[in-house]
Design a protein around this motif. Sequence first.
Motif, PDB file in Angstrom:
ATOM      1  N   PHE A  73       1.222  -1.014  -0.246  1.00 36.08           N
ATOM      2  CA  PHE A  73       0.014   0.003   0.340  1.00 36.08           C
ATOM      3  C   PHE A  73       0.736   1.516   0.071  1.00 36.08           C
ATOM      4  O   PHE A  73       0.564   1.995  -0.878  1.00 36.08           O
ATOM      5  CB  PHE A  73      -0.337  -0.220   1.436  1.00 36.08           C
ATOM      6  CG  PHE A  73      -2.314   1.300   1.263  1.00 36.08           C
ATOM      7  CD1 PHE A  73      -2.885   1.280   0.500  1.00 36.08           C
ATOM      8  CD2 PHE A  73      -1.185   2.717   2.426  1.00 36.08           C
ATOM      9  CE1 PHE A  73      -3.703   2.518   0.619  1.00 36.08           C
ATOM     10  CE2 PHE A  73      -1.725   3.153   2.144  1.00 36.08           C
ATOM     11  CZ  PHE A  73      -3.266   3.772   2.053  1.00 36.08           C
ATOM     12  N   ILE A  74       2.255   1.227   1.134  1.00 39.96           N
ATOM     13  CA  ILE A  74       2.942   2.475   0.895  1.00 39.96           C
ATOM     14  C   ILE A  74       3.675   2.886   0.395  1.00 39.96           C
ATOM     15  O   ILE A  74       3.363   3.764  -1.013  1.00 39.96           O
ATOM     16  CB  ILE A  74       3.825   2.279   2.048  1.00 39.96           C
ATOM     17  CG1 ILE A  74       2.784   2.389   3.784  1.00 39.96           C
ATOM     18  CG2 ILE A  74       4.290   3.293   1.603  1.00 39.96           C
ATOM     19  CD1 ILE A  74       2.531   3.381   3.889  1.00 39.96           C
ATOM     20  N   LEU A  75       3.648   1.238  -0.734  1.00 43.18           N
ATOM     21  CA  LEU A  75       4.586   1.992  -2.790  1.00 43.18           C
ATOM     22  C   LEU A  75       3.451   2.260  -3.581  1.00 43.18           C
ATOM     23  O   LEU A  75       3.811   3.003  -4.361  1.00 43.18           O
ATOM     24  CB  LEU A  75       4.717   0.574  -2.777  1.00 43.18           C
ATOM     25  CG  LEU A  75       6.397   0.332  -1.932  1.00 43.18           C
ATOM     26  CD1 LEU A  75       6.049  -1.893  -2.591  1.00 43.18           C
ATOM     27  CD2 LEU A  75       7.063   0.631  -2.433  1.00 43.18           C
ATOM     28  N   ASP A  76       2.146   1.845  -3.346  1.00 41.36           N
ATOM     29  CA  ASP A  76       1.359   2.165  -4.694  1.00 41.36           C
ATOM     30  C   ASP A  76       1.361   3.623  -4.217  1.00 41.36           C
ATOM     31  O   ASP A  76       1.045   4.960  -5.043  1.00 41.36           O
ATOM     32  CB  ASP A  76       0.062   1.641  -4.166  1.00 41.36           C
ATOM     33  CG  ASP A  76       0.244   0.443  -4.918  1.00 41.36           C
ATOM     34  OD1 ASP A  76       0.926   0.141  -5.513  1.00 41.36           O
ATOM     35  OD2 ASP A  76      -0.975  -0.934  -4.511  1.00 41.36           O
ATOM     36  N   GLU A  77       1.106   4.079  -3.059  1.00 34.60           N
ATOM     37  CA  GLU A  77       1.062   5.477  -3.160  1.00 34.60           C
ATOM     38  C   GLU A  77       2.604   6.266  -2.809  1.00 34.60           C
ATOM     39  O   GLU A  77       1.996   8.075  -3.620  1.00 34.60           O
ATOM     40  CB  GLU A  77       0.821   5.745  -1.117  1.00 34.60           C
ATOM     41  CG  GLU A  77      -0.664   5.176  -0.639  1.00 34.60           C
ATOM     42  CD  GLU A  77      -1.720   6.114  -0.737  1.00 34.60           C
ATOM     43  OE1 GLU A  77      -1.551   7.396  -0.403  1.00 34.60           O
ATOM     44  OE2 GLU A  77      -2.394   4.709  -1.873  1.00 34.60           O
TER      45      GLU A  77
ATOM     46  N   LYS B  64       6.217  14.196 -11.351  1.00 31.91           N
ATOM     47  CA  LYS B  64       6.575  14.318 -12.682  1.00 31.91           C
ATOM     48  C   LYS B  64       8.144  13.844 -12.597  1.00 31.91           C
ATOM     49  O   LYS B  64       9.218  13.532 -13.313  1.00 31.91           O
ATOM     50  CB  LYS B  64       6.442  15.417 -13.156  1.00 31.91           C
ATOM     51  CG  LYS B  64       5.776  16.395 -13.280  1.00 31.91           C
ATOM     52  CD  LYS B  64       4.672  15.864 -13.713  1.00 31.91           C
ATOM     53  CE  LYS B  64       3.340  16.415 -13.969  1.00 31.91           C
ATOM     54  NZ  LYS B  64       2.475  15.773 -14.619  1.00 31.91           N
ATOM     55  N   ILE B  65       8.073  12.715 -11.482  1.00 34.59           N
ATOM     56  CA  ILE B  65       9.414  11.455 -11.096  1.00 34.59           C
ATOM     57  C   ILE B  65       9.490  10.492 -12.155  1.00 34.59           C
ATOM     58  O   ILE B  65       8.315   9.698 -11.462  1.00 34.59           O
ATOM     59  CB  ILE B  65       9.721  11.067  -9.960  1.00 34.59           C
ATOM     60  CG1 ILE B  65      10.020  12.827  -9.179  1.00 34.59           C
ATOM     61  CG2 ILE B  65      10.901  10.560  -9.740  1.00 34.59           C
ATOM     62  CD1 ILE B  65      10.284  12.149  -7.191  1.00 34.59           C
ATOM     63  N   SER B  66      10.258  10.315 -13.471  1.00 33.02           N
ATOM     64  CA  SER B  66       9.790   9.093 -14.399  1.00 33.02           C
ATOM     65  C   SER B  66      10.253   8.728 -14.139  1.00 33.02           C
ATOM     66  O   SER B  66      11.524   7.692 -14.738  1.00 33.02           O
ATOM     67  CB  SER B  66       9.964   9.906 -15.336  1.00 33.02           C
ATOM     68  OG  SER B  66       9.611  10.950 -15.945  1.00 33.02           O
ATOM     69  N   TRP B  67      10.415   7.722 -12.945  1.00 32.62           N
ATOM     70  CA  TRP B  67      11.704   6.977 -12.249  1.00 32.62           C
ATOM     71  C   TRP B  67      11.730   5.293 -13.612  1.00 32.62           C
ATOM     72  O   TRP B  67      12.595   4.803 -12.826  1.00 32.62           O
ATOM     73  CB  TRP B  67      11.462   6.372 -10.608  1.00 32.62           C
ATOM     74  CG  TRP B  67       9.894   5.950 -10.752  1.00 32.62           C
ATOM     75  CD1 TRP B  67       9.115   6.533  -9.966  1.00 32.62           C
ATOM     76  CD2 TRP B  67       9.706   4.744 -10.220  1.00 32.62           C
ATOM     77  NE1 TRP B  67       7.960   5.741 -10.091  1.00 32.62           N
ATOM     78  CE2 TRP B  67       7.946   4.747  -9.888  1.00 32.62           C
ATOM     79  CE3 TRP B  67      10.463   3.582 -10.031  1.00 32.62           C
ATOM     80  CZ2 TRP B  67       7.799   3.383  -9.950  1.00 32.62           C
ATOM     81  CZ3 TRP B  67       9.567   2.210 -10.016  1.00 32.62           C
ATOM     82  CH2 TRP B  67       8.026   1.792  -9.716  1.00 32.62           C
ATOM     83  N   GLN B  68      10.372   4.753 -13.349  1.00 31.93           N
ATOM     84  CA  GLN B  68      10.819   3.579 -13.916  1.00 31.93           C
ATOM     85  C   GLN B  68      11.053   3.710 -15.835  1.00 31.93           C
ATOM     86  O   GLN B  68      11.840   2.650 -15.675  1.00 31.93           O
ATOM     87  CB  GLN B  68       8.957   3.570 -14.586  1.00 31.93           C
ATOM     88  CG  GLN B  68       8.300   2.503 -13.291  1.00 31.93           C
ATOM     89  CD  GLN B  68       6.448   2.644 -13.508  1.00 31.93           C
ATOM     90  OE1 GLN B  68       6.208   3.543 -14.879  1.00 31.93           O
ATOM     91  NE2 GLN B  68       5.846   1.705 -12.836  1.00 31.93           N
TER      92      GLN B  68
ATOM     93  N   VAL C 184       2.328   6.901  -6.717  1.00 31.94           N
ATOM     94  CA  VAL C 184       1.369   8.321  -7.011  1.00 31.94           C
ATOM     95  C   VAL C 184       1.541   9.242  -6.674  1.00 31.94           C
ATOM     96  O   VAL C 184       1.965  10.091  -7.820  1.00 31.94           O
ATOM     97  CB  VAL C 184      -0.273   7.999  -6.364  1.00 31.94           C
ATOM     98  CG1 VAL C 184      -1.523   8.898  -6.705  1.00 31.94           C
ATOM     99  CG2 VAL C 184      -0.902   6.720  -6.790  1.00 31.94           C
ATOM    100  N   LEU C 185       2.413   9.999  -6.015  1.00 34.29           N
ATOM    101  CA  LEU C 185       3.214  10.953  -5.566  1.00 34.29           C
ATOM    102  C   LEU C 185       4.309  11.474  -6.664  1.00 34.29           C
ATOM    103  O   LEU C 185       4.514  12.217  -6.794  1.00 34.29           O
ATOM    104  CB  LEU C 185       3.737  10.588  -4.028  1.00 34.29           C
ATOM    105  CG  LEU C 185       4.678  12.035  -3.697  1.00 34.29           C
ATOM    106  CD1 LEU C 185       3.974  13.390  -3.438  1.00 34.29           C
ATOM    107  CD2 LEU C 185       5.175  11.989  -2.011  1.00 34.29           C
TER     108      LEU C 185
END
Length: 887
Positions: free
Chosen positions: A47-51, A60-64, A54-55
């Motif tokens: 859940f925290i990772l999902d949040e 606008k952090i295109s980390w993927q 989203v943040l």
Amino acid sequence: MNAPLPKPIETMMKTLLQTDIDPQETQEWKDSLHSLVATHGRERAAFILDELSVLAQQLKISWQQKTAPVNSCSCVNTISLDQQPAYPGNIKIEEKLGALIRWNALAMVVRANSAYGELGGHIASYASAADLFEVGFNHFFRARENSENGHKGDLVFFQPHSAPGVYARAFLENRLTEKDLSFFRQELRANREGAQGLCSYPHPYLMPDFWQFPTGSMGIGPISSIYQARFMHYLTHRQLQNCENRKVWGIFGDGEMDEPESMSALTLAAREKLDNLVWVVNCNLQRLDGPVRGNGQVIKELERLFTGAGWNVIKVLWGSDWDPLFAKDLTGALTKALGETVDGQMQTFAANDGAFNREHFFGQNEALQRLVEGMSDEQIDKLRRGGHDIVKIYAAYAAAVNHKGQPTVILAHTKKGYGMGNAGQGKMTTHSQKKLGDTELLAFRDRFNLPLSDEQTLNLDFYRPDENSEEIRYLHAQRQKLGGYLPKRYTDTPTRQASPVEQWAGFALQAENKNMSTTMAFVRMLGNLLKDNEIGQRIVPIVADEARTFGMANLFKQVGIYSSVGQQYEPEDIGSILSYREALDGQILEEGISEAGAISSWVAAATSYSVHGTPILPFYIYYSMFGFQRIGDLIWAAADQRPRGFLIGATSGKTTLGGEGLQHQDGSSHIWSATIPNCKSYDPAFAGELAVIIEQGTKEMMTEQKDVFYYITVMNENYPQPSLKPGMRKNVLKGAYHFRHYPAQSVSGTQEKNAVTLLGSGAILTEVLAAAGELSSQGIACDVFSVTSWTELARDGQRSEHSSNSSDQPAMPFIEEQLQNSKGPIIAASDYVRMLPESIRAYVPAGRKYITLGTDGFGRSDTRAELRQHFGVNAQAIVQMALKQLA
């Protein structure tokens, strides 16, 4: 040794390592995640990772894209050791049974090819999948229970090349005899010897009490399993049958995932939340000729594919023997090495022994060498992949059946030819391995501790323990817990009878020359049938994306379009009398632009009588060109399942669909359909003929329970529809009837001297009638026959030929009987290629000229009149051909 990383990836990895400007802070973040998991569990961490994800998007952090390493999927088991449930079975007995089944499967194939080298067969595929099958058979695959409220059974799609293993298990279950096994791939000889021949792959048509689903054509099993799972939701939501506690299992190969059909419906399964669907992909890393991804890693590729499509992914990569090694791998060296080993190299490791793997895999660096210190070469050789460890497989299966809201795929890492040693394990040639020498047979026996003497082994004797043995009693007990034996096909189903045809198609039988198209007539009949008290709720209309094109929009409000979530929006045309309506209990299956999906839905509905014991009558309506030609393999596989339903080829023929052009205009579908023995094909010209054909099909499939399906072509061309002449129903169904006699018009009143016989079908019958009128005005008498089915006429002729060879009083072909009182040359015309009317040439009366006109060649974009003139099937061309023959 491991292949080096490609330069771009190697450069990127170095760059990533150099960009960590604060390793201490990085470690603190990692420690925080570990602490969160330990304190609040994995679900909270997810859940925290999902949040945070989203943040990150909001910031606008295109980390993927920027920081996720290529091939970042982890090469470890999804279910960790501490998450594994206790194994509920007797591992020792199950391993004994598995070994016996492996032997009998191998002996079956090798014996057949020792005697008849051309029969073929496969050993290596089942050798890799045996444990995947056995865990399912012993603990998960539910059979249909005979009690009134019993479980209706799971659906299991078996990897086709593993069929020998399924036969071998049925032999231990006493469902097949030793004599049956002796006739593997010898179905014709078996009948003469009083045995049951065993077909090559799962074929319900050939073994109608055994196999449920045909999977021999790669890719068809996967897409079919998805639509079967969705159809079970459809049955539940429409309250036709409760399927909530049933599963669809599919065991497929990793190479099979390259088929477009295997991947085409993955997002549908996720969108529909088909948590009743479990795929097991046997990742033995080999296709028929070599590695699936020699220079890559197919498991990582499949994980990304299924994750992106919205599936729950469970990886079963390494067996229990590897658990201590991962526990000792504090530096991550083992995980890293496995993650960097491409499939081609992994195949080489599979084909070699422990000494080779010690040197070439664990010898890559000191960290790996330390992991296997104290292990012998034999112990290294016995390090099992996850797909060969029943404890790991059970954990994955248990997690899959308990997962909610998503379909699940289990990626099971195996070795092709597992246990075959130098004869085939991991070899490039292993898929085609059908014979083993004496040394290899003895080695196989010893590898699996089989209770066979040297003589029994070399003689390839089948082995079944005594019925009172511990193993056989356990085998039966496990299956009884699961309701019985699989695979098994059922045919018992309640009968249904539609109302008399006059009630739902009286307008067509007494059309009185009203103007309409046969498509329009069909939709009106369908709408009336949907109101039928007996079968209305069991009719399933299916369209790809052309309901409005076929004039079916009026059905939207009448019965609704099925949606598993109802309708969560207000449609733009809500005020219209033909507005779009989706509903949880909607009856129409509208599949979007996917003919493969629509036919798969049709198959699920058309086989419901067998799969679910619930009779369903599906009508799939589509552009006829996008049927047999486009998805012919799927229709052929459908025929293998003995379906019951209607395929309606709309806007059919080469010249009726003016303006659309080459790829839309159909001149060949009736040729394709004629090749399928249990498909009855009709090309009616008039609504009355259509009504009689649908009436008969409904009767055969729902009342008489015949394993047939109907292909009927209809047109969107409006023309006068005559009433059906009394007494013609039987002839309509046989394929032809005398429509009208046109006497020669003569001012002198002299007797007719010139005569011609005209045959026409479908849309071209109107041209034939116009030609008959013109010839009549020129003093030539005409007899016109409406051909409703060239295919049925040809089959009748073939039957008469057969009777001629076996009887002193041969039956006259029906078409010859119909034509014997007519006169003159016979001219046959249709909207299809000439090969179609040519199919009855041998059965027309002897001594009569027989000329065929058809639409050979590519289509064009133009008007109907221009197209018919171009192909030479219009009235003028028919008149000219008649005059030429009379001259």
